[in-house]
Design a protein around this motif. Structure first.
Motif, mmCIF file in Angstrom:
data_model
loop_
_atom_site.group_PDB
_atom_site.id
_atom_site.type_symbol
_atom_site.label_atom_id
_atom_site.label_comp_id
_atom_site.label_asym_id
_atom_site.label_seq_id
_atom_site.Cartn_x
_atom_site.Cartn_y
_atom_site.Cartn_z
ATOM 1 N N UNK A 269 0.817 -1.206 0.000
ATOM 2 C CA UNK A 269 0.000 0.000 0.000
ATOM 3 C C UNK A 269 0.854 1.260 0.000
ATOM 4 N N UNK A 270 2.114 1.136 0.378
ATOM 5 C CA UNK A 270 3.042 2.265 0.385
ATOM 6 C C UNK A 270 3.741 2.440 -0.951
ATOM 7 N N UNK A 271 3.931 1.345 -1.670
ATOM 8 C CA UNK A 271 4.898 1.371 -2.770
ATOM 9 C C UNK A 271 4.330 1.064 -4.148
ATOM 10 N N UNK A 272 3.158 0.426 -4.235
ATOM 11 C CA UNK A 272 2.670 -0.031 -5.538
ATOM 12 C C UNK A 272 1.690 0.948 -6.173
ATOM 13 N N UNK A 273 1.583 2.143 -5.622
ATOM 14 C CA UNK A 273 0.589 3.099 -6.112
ATOM 15 C C UNK A 273 0.908 3.564 -7.526
ATOM 16 N N UNK A 274 -0.149 3.989 -8.214
ATOM 17 C CA UNK A 274 -0.028 4.494 -9.578
ATOM 18 C C UNK A 274 0.083 6.015 -9.536
ATOM 19 N N UNK A 275 1.266 6.525 -9.829
ATOM 20 C CA UNK A 275 1.461 7.967 -9.831
ATOM 21 C C UNK A 275 2.010 8.479 -8.515
ATOM 22 N N UNK A 276 2.066 9.784 -8.403
ATOM 23 C CA UNK A 276 2.672 10.447 -7.261
ATOM 24 C C UNK A 276 1.749 10.431 -6.044
ATOM 25 N N UNK A 277 2.321 10.793 -4.921
ATOM 26 C CA UNK A 277 1.560 10.933 -3.681
ATOM 27 C C UNK A 277 0.961 12.343 -3.599
ATOM 28 N N UNK A 278 -0.045 12.483 -2.739
ATOM 29 C CA UNK A 278 -0.642 13.788 -2.463
ATOM 30 C C UNK A 278 -0.534 14.044 -0.963
ATOM 31 N N UNK A 279 0.089 15.155 -0.598
ATOM 32 C CA UNK A 279 0.301 15.498 0.813
ATOM 33 C C UNK A 279 -0.944 16.174 1.363
ATOM 34 N N UNK A 280 -1.503 15.652 2.456
ATOM 35 C CA UNK A 280 -2.726 16.194 3.043
ATOM 36 C C UNK A 280 -2.571 16.316 4.566
ATOM 37 N N UNK A 281 -1.912 17.378 5.045
ATOM 38 C CA UNK A 281 -1.850 17.594 6.495
ATOM 39 C C UNK A 281 -3.247 17.810 7.054
ATOM 40 N N UNK A 282 -3.509 17.301 8.246
ATOM 41 C CA UNK A 282 -4.837 17.372 8.855
ATOM 42 C C UNK A 282 -4.912 18.595 9.766
ATOM 43 N N UNK A 283 -5.835 19.482 9.450
ATOM 44 C CA UNK A 283 -6.042 20.707 10.224
ATOM 45 C C UNK A 283 -7.407 20.671 10.889
ATOM 46 N N UNK A 284 -7.569 21.469 11.923
ATOM 47 C CA UNK A 284 -8.854 21.576 12.614
ATOM 48 C C UNK A 284 -8.994 22.978 13.190
ATOM 49 N N UNK A 285 -10.244 23.421 13.326
ATOM 50 C CA UNK A 285 -10.509 24.711 13.960
ATOM 51 C C UNK A 285 -10.409 24.573 15.475
ATOM 52 N N UNK A 286 -10.143 25.693 16.179
ATOM 53 C CA UNK A 286 -10.114 25.652 17.647
ATOM 54 C C UNK A 286 -11.426 25.107 18.204
ATOM 55 N N UNK A 287 -11.329 24.476 19.357
ATOM 56 C CA UNK A 287 -12.484 23.825 19.989
ATOM 57 C C UNK A 287 -12.894 24.575 21.243
ATOM 58 N N UNK A 288 -14.188 24.978 21.366
ATOM 59 C CA UNK A 288 -15.183 24.980 20.298
ATOM 60 C C UNK A 288 -15.044 26.228 19.438
ATOM 61 N N UNK A 289 -15.546 26.175 18.233
ATOM 62 C CA UNK A 289 -15.548 27.362 17.374
ATOM 63 C C UNK A 289 -16.956 27.941 17.335
ATOM 64 N N UNK A 290 -17.106 29.130 17.881
ATOM 65 C CA UNK A 290 -18.393 29.822 17.872
ATOM 66 C C UNK A 290 -18.161 31.264 17.441
ATOM 67 N N UNK A 291 -19.229 31.995 17.248
ATOM 68 C CA UNK A 291 -19.125 33.406 16.877
ATOM 69 C C UNK A 291 -20.385 34.133 17.310
ATOM 70 N N UNK A 292 -20.273 35.442 17.437
ATOM 71 C CA UNK A 292 -21.438 36.269 17.758
ATOM 72 C C UNK A 292 -22.397 36.262 16.578
ATOM 73 N N UNK A 293 -23.668 36.152 16.873
ATOM 74 C CA UNK A 293 -24.670 36.112 15.810
ATOM 75 C C UNK A 293 -24.560 37.329 14.910
#
Length: 379
Positions: A269-293
């Protein structure tokens, strides 16, 4: 909505959330325009497969009048899930029963096409890259696009994802790196070209982890499999190794070293892929994310509550969209609709954010119950 003119509604983002909102509004005779930065519906590959849950995503499709169409094109067999240890031994296996419809799989592109084709012609305005939302909070708002176009709207709906431009009108929050990164690998014509991998993954998904690194493979339609190589690394781990994402051979060598104690079957699964890899760092918003109406701007989906990819993202986006659209249908003026929507959406998303806080670590866990419950890593 009879006592005042129908509001001019601008939805930013033609993903599943934005399109669901527009579709439900149109079913009730309310016009909304969707603006998207892409040049057209086929500008790029829309990504991997999604599981739409009975208690959120499917609710939205029912309100959109598209649930039967979804069941016709979805893949219930995609609910199969295998959890492996690092030797490649299956330690958990879920096979869906006949007629099981709790969370059938559908390719993201197929879901988008389903929603797009349900809209009135001209609903989506392609090639509109939003730069800013201006104007008084009480409205009307001015949407400034990269090509110089300025559009007025009485309600702006931010369905524009993790790096939302609309969010800046109500919140200073920005996504932060979770410390876990995905590297995406694609496999094509798998039953013919990669039969061992096809057998390993089955008709749904297969996952393995050792506490510090993991693999998550998913069957897509059209004889494709996508694999997500999951690591606890610095966001710049590729450049820190003096590599670029285009250096496929160099990255493969690095991965083989990092997964050197894993079985040969899994290392394919690491080596037999077709084509290049795609880098996808995992991001998240601060917890909890709220805002004034704000009476003229609101958010849904990742723009409102970006979380680690543990099977809830697109489902919550579509449920948000459904509830916002129905609130607009049932409440006049639009400010009341936004208030009603946010009174439900914000507490729900805060609760889910807290539940999944540091949830990216769960993708690396060797414990079965939590991982088996969250059977997708591509929402």
């Amino acid at each position: 909505m009879n006592s005042t003119p129908t509001p001019r509604i601008a939805i930013i983002g033609a993903g599943p959330g934005g399109l669901t909102c527009a579709r439900i509004l149109q079913r009730h005779g309310i016009t909304a325009t969707v603006y998207d930065h892409e040049s057209g519906p086929d500008a790029r590959n829309q990504g991997g497969t999604l599981d739409l849950h009975e208690d959120n995503g499917q609710i939205a499709l029912r309100e959109a009048g598209l649930l039967d169409d979804f069941f016709r094109i979805s893949r219930p067999e995609g609910q199969e899930m295998r959890q492996l240890d690092t030797t490649g031994t299956i330690v958990f296996h879920h096979l869906p029963q006949e007629g099981e419809r709790f969370k059938p799989e559908i390719d993201r592109g197929a879901l988008r096409d389903l929603l797009l084709n349900s809209l009135e012609p001209g609903t989506v305005r392609w090639g509109h890259t939003l730069r800013s939302v201006q104007g008084p909070e009480t409205g009307p708002r001015q949407l400034h696009f990269a090509d110089g176009t300025v559009i007025e709207a009485d309600l702006v709906v931010g369905a524009d994802g993790a790096w939302s431009k609309v969010r800046r009108a109500v919140s200073d929050a920005t996504p932060e790196y979770t410390g876990v990164s995905f590297l995406e690998a694609w496999f094509h014509d798998v039953d013919t070209r990669h039969p061992e991998i096809a057998e390993l993954v089955g008709q749904g998904s297969a996952a393995a982890a050792d506490g510090d690194r993991g693999l998550f493979a998913q069957r897509n339609s059209g004889d494709h499999i996508r694999v997500y190589i999951i690591q606890r690394v610095a966001a710049d781990w590729i450049t820190a190794a003096d590599l670029t994402v285009e250096d496929t051979d160099g990255i493969r060598a690095l991965l083989l070293d990092r997964y050197r104690n894993w079985s040969p079957d899994l290392r394919r699964l690491l080596t037999d892929n077709d084509g290049r890899y795609v880098d996808r760092p995992i991001n998240a918003l601060p917890v909890p994310h709220t805002w004034e109406h704000n009476p003229t701007v609101t958010l849904l989906g990742d723009a409102a509550h970006l979380m680690p990819p543990l099977g809830v993202g697109v489902n919550l986006a579509m449920l948000d969209a459904c509830e916002l659209a129905l609130a607009i249908v049932r409440h006049d003026p639009v400010d009341d609709a936004v208030l009603t929507y946010e009174k439900t959406m914000l507490p729900r998303s805060a609760q889910m954010q807290q539940l999944l806080d540091n949830g990216a670590e769960e993708l690396l866990s060797t414990e079965l119950p939590d991982f088996a419950q969250h059977a997708t890593a591509t929402d």
